[in-house]
Design a protein around this motif. Structure first.
Motif, PDB file in Angstrom:
ATOM      1  N   GLN A   1       0.393   2.409 -16.688  1.00  0.00           N
ATOM      2  CA  GLN A   1       0.261   2.978 -15.333  1.00  0.00           C
ATOM      3  C   GLN A   1       0.153   5.066 -16.176  1.00  0.00           C
ATOM      4  O   GLN A   1       0.685   5.861 -14.976  1.00  0.00           O
TER       5      GLN A   1
ATOM      6  N   HIS B   1       5.392  -1.869 -11.964  1.00  0.00           N
ATOM      7  CA  HIS B   1       5.040  -1.425 -10.652  1.00  0.00           C
ATOM      8  C   HIS B   1       3.778  -1.125  -9.603  1.00  0.00           C
ATOM      9  O   HIS B   1       3.646  -0.633  -8.488  1.00  0.00           O
ATOM     10  N   LYS B   2       3.919  -2.503  -9.506  1.00  0.00           N
ATOM     11  CA  LYS B   2       3.462  -3.004  -8.019  1.00  0.00           C
ATOM     12  C   LYS B   2       4.419  -2.674  -7.192  1.00  0.00           C
ATOM     13  O   LYS B   2       3.778  -2.241  -6.225  1.00  0.00           O
TER      14      LYS B   2
ATOM     15  N   GLN C   1       0.503  -1.564  -0.030  1.00  0.00           N
ATOM     16  CA  GLN C   1       0.099   0.265   0.124  1.00  0.00           C
ATOM     17  C   GLN C   1       0.912   1.327  -0.411  1.00  0.00           C
ATOM     18  O   GLN C   1       0.787   2.150  -0.675  1.00  0.00           O
TER      19      GLN C   1
ATOM     20  N   GLN D   1       6.836  -1.021  -7.493  1.00  0.00           N
ATOM     21  CA  GLN D   1       8.239   0.313  -7.881  1.00  0.00           C
ATOM     22  C   GLN D   1       9.529   0.250  -7.172  1.00  0.00           C
ATOM     23  O   GLN D   1      10.055   1.327  -5.849  1.00  0.00           O
TER      24      GLN D   1
ATOM     25  N   GLN E   1       2.099   2.038  -3.319  1.00  0.00           N
ATOM     26  CA  GLN E   1       1.697   2.688  -4.450  1.00  0.00           C
ATOM     27  C   GLN E   1       1.422   4.091  -4.268  1.00  0.00           C
ATOM     28  O   GLN E   1       0.613   4.384  -4.902  1.00  0.00           O
TER      29      GLN E   1
END
Length: 846
Positions: free
Chosen positions: A412, A236-237, A107, A239, A110
């Motif tokens: 993204q 991207h999950k 979390q 990073q 993100q």
């Protein structure tokens, strides 16, 4: 995230690998670690020393599952499956406490693109063997995972407390298995180091590439393959702050790590990125010096093309580092530096894996700060209100629009759909073919890179292509710096609605500009439904309004033998809805302008059965790209025949013979006569680049060609120093530049391509002579051919106004000759329709 704890799975693993019950070896006391003996080592799992045999993907997978069962430090993440349905797995390695907090850590990750202050652990991703025959990395990954899972020294505990380490042993499962099978088949008790031994000379297409023979380390931007899609989703999950990209190179080299050639770094890469790369390099130097392993840096490899595993991170707020180990391509191979052993290669890759971890941990604060600053700029805000951006149109082709949208979404990048049509500078942007992409957004850097335009470079030497501008790959109409209020736009495309077809319709019509028109055609032909194409444009009244149809548009008569109009409508409706393809109906055959539906300029399309020449001499990547297009896009079964078998194959059942780039000198005059007879009887040859040299040599191609020897003599080579000769070699290379073609839009090979100017990717020194003008020239290079990227002035002058596409009638058949690959890496959607035209239209006109 998954934890594999199933008792049944445990029993199956023990049954399959009895070695799991063996005691673990004591860890090396020199590193002050106390090994956890409950963690199975690779040697215990395999039943032999790591590297004695090349690993298959299933062994990698089962070992990772074993570690996840045994160690609370390891969990597994699945990132989809390969084309051959092998599961792609990444091990998530961190402390037990962090494992329990992964949801919270994710979390936090993100929020990275919001540029907020980071408080979570450092994220390190080590990825191996994206080329399947560069296998030392995959082996090293297993050893690394075991050590991280079992070691209890202070440094390891500190690493796992402060970092999450992602380890992907194999990024190319299909290629890895192809290579392992090959090299293991030729490995004996007594190892053979002779470079000519079969073990070191893989059969075509080699294990480097995936199922469709694609180089996955060129697919990070284009995302044509599921392996790449899973990889980018993982990136991207999480990073990551640091990405280590582990490869192998030629056996006569030593060891390489970045930074690469300084003046060959892409200008959009921040200087701070390269400074951090240099700081990390000190750790790699220390690690390899300790092993007395020679190495080099800042030479040979660059940091330019963002479609590779070491450069994609650089434009996404991370620091990516490329590693290249001299390859044994088997167990042991002689080189000019002495024998190259797989075991030594594994040890080197393990050493730089650890130097990556140590360097990243030591530079944790700097890596975190760099990523925060990268995304913390004011121009990388979440778009809202009125924004400046790119307004793009695909000229009525919803498929190209949707493909681009899917690519942007996976990266993204924020974009919007138009709820209503608008006009800008006399360009129409419709709801079904347009997108608006705001410039100022978190992914601004990547967006600018994907649409980058430049023709001047500090150093015009490129390890890969010099440009990849998606505006040209998709052949977009584009307006830059358009200001729109995004609050009035939509994040969802308009709902597809098929037009109503009156009961008294006489035919169904399909605009050939639509990308899904060709797959629809193929399905209808396979169901024995008659379809015709228009040899000329026409306008006809649809149920509500009149509509213009380009040449090549399809007409499906509703009065056909052996099938009713209602059955035709039902089948077309089901297919068109599945493809989201617009199909119109007409109640009259009379055209308002152009040809009537009963005109002889409507030509019936026959079912096709193409084959492609494969094997030794052919370029596997181009073969794979053509196979991908026919198989995955058009839905055509494509017969593949290796060249040594051609002499025994009857060509009469085939409609087309496809010849990708390559050297066909292993085919003799007898086969040339066979191909000549094939065309004389009505067959079509589709050939490109190097294949045209062989066809010309055997008088099957009449147009005059210009090959590398012709073009090289255009360069001034007199009185050059040794260093200048090296620079000349780089100047003479065409790594990949975007050039423009001037199309004859009345020629069937160009139907449905839109405007008369077509951007393509040129990556080979090849062309036609202007003396070919007597033949059927369908396209020429523009007077000023270079659009984007680097192309030496000598090439630009020599190519200007010369033929690029030639279609030569031959008996009842024809030869379609492409000077370039118009389906480059399966991202060149703007020009790929040329092949569909060659498949469906050319046979009917000769």
């Amino acid at each position: 995230m998954i934890k594999i704890r199933s008792a049944l799975q445990t029993l199956l693993l023990i049954a399959c690998y009895c070695c799991l019950s063996l005691p673990a070896k004591a860890d090396d006391k020199k590193v002050n670690s106390i090994a956890n003996s409950a963690i199975t080592s690779p040697e215990e799992f395999l039943g032999y020393p790591l590297g004695q045999w090349h690993l298959r993907h299933d062994q990698l997978q089962f070992y990772l599952q074993t570690l996840a069962q045994q160690s609370p430090r390891i969990s597994l993440e699945h990132t989809g499956r390969s084309h051959e349905h092998r599961q792609q797995i990444t091990a998530i390695v961190t402390s037990e406490a962090n494992q329990k907090q992964l949801a919270s850590i994710l979390q936090q990750r993100q929020q990275v693109k919001a540029g907020q202050k980071q408080t979570g652990p450092l994220i390190i991703w080590l990825a191996y063997s994206i080329h399947g025959d560069e296998a030392s990395g995959a082996h090293a990954a297993l050893q690394l995972l075991h050590q991280l899972a079992s070691a209890n020294d202070d440094w390891t505990r500190k690493l796992l407390d402060q970092a999450v380490v992602l380890v992907t042993p194999s990024q190319n499962p299909d290629g890895l298995d192809r290579f392992a099978t090959w090299t293991n088949n030729y490995t004996g008790v007594n190892k053979v180091s002779d470079p000519e031994h079969n073990e070191h000379k893989q059969a075509w297409p080699r294990g480097r590439r995936n199922h469709y023979f694609a180089d996955l380390n060129r697919d990070w931007l284009f995302l044509r393959h599921p392996e790449s899609q899973g990889r980018v989703a993982l990136f991207h999950k999480w990073q990551p702050h640091y990405v280590g990209d582990f490869h192998e190179m030629g056996h006569n080299q030593s060891y390489f790590f970045q930074p690469g050639v300084p003046d060959r770094t892409h200008p959009l890469t921040p200087k701070e990125n390269q400074q951090l790369t240099e700081k990390l390099a000190d750790y790699h130097r220390q690690a390899l010096d300790a092993r007395q392993q020679s190495y080099f840096s800042k030479q040979l490899f660059d940091d330019f093309y963002y479609g590779k595993g070491s450069t994609y991170p650089d434009i996404n707020g991370s620091v990516g580092v490329l590693f290249e180990q001299a390859s044994a391509r088997g167990q042991i191979q002689d080189s000019r530096n002495g024998p190259v052993h797989l075991s030594e290669a594994i040890s080197n890759q393990l050493a730089t894996s650890y130097s990556s971890l140590k360097g990243a941990l030591a530079l944790k604060d700097e890596l975190v700060e760099y990523q925060q600053l990268f995304y913390g700029r004011k121009d990388k805000h979440t778009p809202k209100g009125k924004e400046a951006g790119l307004l793009i149109s695909t000229s009525g082709d919803t498929q190209r629009r949707n493909d681009l949208a899917a690519t942007l979404a996976q990266h993204q990048i924020v974009f919007f759909y138009l709820p209503k049509a608008i006009s800008q500078s006399h360009i129409q942007f419709a709801t079904d073919d347009a997108l608006f992409i705001p410039i100022n957004q978190p992914q601004k850097s990547l967006l600018l890179a994907m649409f980058d335009e430049r023709t001047e470079f500090e150093n015009a030497t490129f390890y890969d292509v010099s440009t990849w501008n998606l505006a040209h790959a998709y052949n977009l109409k584009i307006k830059r710096n358009v200001n729109l209020n995004i609050d009035t736009l939509s994040i969802e495309p308009s709902i597809f609605q098929q037009a109503m077809w009156p009961d008294n319709s006489v035919a169904l019509l399909v605009d050939w500009q639509q990308g899904k028109a060709a797959p629809l055609l193929q399905q209808l032909l396979s169901q024995q439904i008659l379809v015709k194409f228009a040899g000329k444009p026409f306008e006809i009244k649809a149920p509500v309004t009149a509509k213009q149809y380009v040449a090549g548009s399809l007409m499906i008569p509703l009065k056909q033998a052996n099938i009713s109009a209602e059955q035709i409508k039902q089948q077309v409706s089901e297919l068109a809805n599945a493809l989201q393809l617009k199909v119109d109906a007409t109640t009259t055959s009379a055209a308002r302008t152009g040809i009537d539906l009963g005109s002889p300029d409507f030509h019936s399309i026959k079912p096709i059965k193409p084959m492609i020449i494969t094997g030794y001499g052919t370029d596997p990547e181009e073969v794979g790209q053509l196979w991908y297009y026919l198989d995955k896009v058009l839905g055509i079964p494509l017969t593949q025949i290796d060249s040594p078998r051609l002499s025994k194959v009857d060509l009469r059942p085939y409609s087309h013979v496809i010849m990708a780039d390559g050297n066909y000198d292993n085919l003799n005059e007898r086969y040339a006569r066979k191909l000549g007879q094939f065309m004389n009887n009505g067959g079509v040859i589709i050939a490109q680049k190097g294949a045209l040299t062989w066809l010309s040599k055997h008088n099957l191609l009449k147009a005059d060609i210009r090959n590398k020897r012709y073009f090289q003599q255009l360069f001034d080579q007199d009185n050059l120093s040794f260093a200048q000769k090296s620079q000349l070699k780089a100047k003479q290379a065409i790594g990949g530049a975007i050039v423009g073609l001037q199309l004859d839009t009345s020629h069937p090979i160009n139907f449905g391509l839109g405007q008369d100017n077509l951007p393509i990717l040129k990556n080979k020194v090849f062309g036609f002579s202007p003396s070919s003008k007597a033949f059927n020239i369908a396209a020429r290079y523009q007077p000023e051919p270079l659009i984007d990227g680097y192309l030496a002035a000598e090439y630009q002058h020599a190519l200007a106004n010369t033929p690029a596409i030639v279609v030569e009638p031959n008996g009842k058949g024809a030869l379609v000759a492409f000077a370039d690959n118009l389906v480059f890496r399966n991202i060149w959607l703007g020009s790929q329709k040329s092949y569909a035209n060659a498949l469906y239209f050319i046979p009917q006109l000769h």
